[in-house]
Enzyme design. Sequence first.
Site, short mmCIF file in Angstrom:
data_model
loop_
_atom_site.label_atom_id
_atom_site.label_comp_id
_atom_site.label_asym_id
_atom_site.label_seq_id
_atom_site.Cartn_x
_atom_site.Cartn_y
_atom_site.Cartn_z
N ASP A 279 0.85 -1.19 0.00
CA ASP A 279 0.00 0.00 0.00
C ASP A 279 0.89 1.25 0.00
O ASP A 279 1.84 1.34 0.77
CB ASP A 279 -0.91 -0.01 1.25
CG ASP A 279 -2.04 0.98 1.13
OD1 ASP A 279 -3.21 0.55 1.09
OD2 ASP A 279 -1.76 2.20 1.08
N ASN B 261 -12.94 -3.32 2.35
CA ASN B 261 -13.90 -2.22 2.48
C ASN B 261 -14.87 -2.28 1.31
O ASN B 261 -14.47 -2.54 0.17
CB ASN B 261 -13.16 -0.88 2.49
CG ASN B 261 -12.35 -0.68 3.75
OD1 ASN B 261 -12.82 -1.00 4.85
ND2 ASN B 261 -11.13 -0.17 3.61
N VAL C 3 -10.78 3.06 -3.64
CA VAL C 3 -10.43 2.51 -4.96
C VAL C 3 -11.50 1.51 -5.35
O VAL C 3 -11.70 0.50 -4.66
CB VAL C 3 -9.03 1.84 -4.94
CG1 VAL C 3 -8.73 1.21 -6.29
CG2 VAL C 3 -7.95 2.86 -4.57
N HIS D 253 -10.18 -5.21 -3.44
CA HIS D 253 -8.86 -5.47 -2.87
C HIS D 253 -9.00 -5.91 -1.43
O HIS D 253 -9.88 -5.46 -0.70
CB HIS D 253 -7.95 -4.24 -2.98
CG HIS D 253 -8.56 -2.97 -2.48
ND1 HIS D 253 -9.47 -2.25 -3.21
CD2 HIS D 253 -8.40 -2.30 -1.32
CE1 HIS D 253 -9.84 -1.19 -2.53
NE2 HIS D 253 -9.21 -1.19 -1.36
N HIS E 31 -7.01 -6.04 2.10
CA HIS E 31 -5.89 -5.46 2.85
C HIS E 31 -5.31 -6.53 3.78
O HIS E 31 -6.07 -7.15 4.55
CB HIS E 31 -6.36 -4.31 3.74
CG HIS E 31 -6.91 -3.11 3.02
ND1 HIS E 31 -6.19 -1.95 2.87
CD2 HIS E 31 -8.12 -2.89 2.44
CE1 HIS E 31 -6.94 -1.05 2.24
NE2 HIS E 31 -8.11 -1.59 1.97
P1 5GP Z 1 -9.78 1.32 0.33
O1 5GP Z 1 -10.05 2.44 1.29
O2 5GP Z 1 -10.36 1.58 -1.05
O3 5GP Z 1 -10.16 -0.01 0.89
O4 5GP Z 1 -8.20 1.28 0.22
C1 5GP Z 1 -7.47 1.69 -0.90
C2 5GP Z 1 -6.02 1.60 -0.52
O5 5GP Z 1 -5.26 1.71 -1.69
C3 5GP Z 1 -5.56 2.72 0.43
O6 5GP Z 1 -4.99 2.14 1.60
C4 5GP Z 1 -4.54 3.50 -0.41
O7 5GP Z 1 -3.44 3.95 0.37
C5 5GP Z 1 -4.11 2.50 -1.47
N1 5GP Z 1 -3.77 3.06 -2.76
C6 5GP Z 1 -4.49 3.98 -3.46
N2 5GP Z 1 -3.89 4.26 -4.63
C7 5GP Z 1 -2.76 3.50 -4.66
C8 5GP Z 1 -1.72 3.35 -5.62
O8 5GP Z 1 -1.69 3.98 -6.68
N3 5GP Z 1 -0.71 2.49 -5.33
C9 5GP Z 1 -0.69 1.77 -4.16
N4 5GP Z 1 0.34 0.95 -3.96
N5 5GP Z 1 -1.66 1.88 -3.23
C10 5GP Z 1 -2.69 2.73 -3.48
#
Ligand code: 5GP
Length: 114
Positions: free
Chosen positions: A31, A88, A97, A101, A103
Amino acid sequence: MADECIFCKIASGKSPANIEYQDKDMVAFWDVNPKAKIHILIVPKKHISSVVTLERTDEKLVGEMVLAARQLARDKGLEDDGYRLVINAGKHAGQVVEHLHLHLMGGGPLGSMG
Ligand code: 5GP
Ligand code: ZN
């Protein structure tokens, strides 16, 4: 592949990421904004926007994602002290995003969820 989806771009190699594991179905990368000492995202190569739109035919894929997360946790030495797996879904969970995914977080105390 969804054209403007950052995780599709990472999965197809069009955007960079610190990749920890990949196979034909998924990619796992660090992340970019970690919320734990170890914070890896396990992402299907296929574009699925969320658990909300998951189809029954994706059942095996999601199972494989969990098993890949477990293997990564093992490889990172997290099994003794434990770790957290989180998906999430939608606004109240803070999904930012819109590509499914999982985590994997660990490497220190993560706090209570409730
Ligand atoms: P969500 O809140 O959608 O479950 O988590 C999305 C995660 O993706 C966040 O923890 C954020 O830091 C990570 N993230 C967003 N854009 C990128 C990216 O371009 N590259 C990487 N490696 N992580 C990302
Ligand atoms: Zn996508």
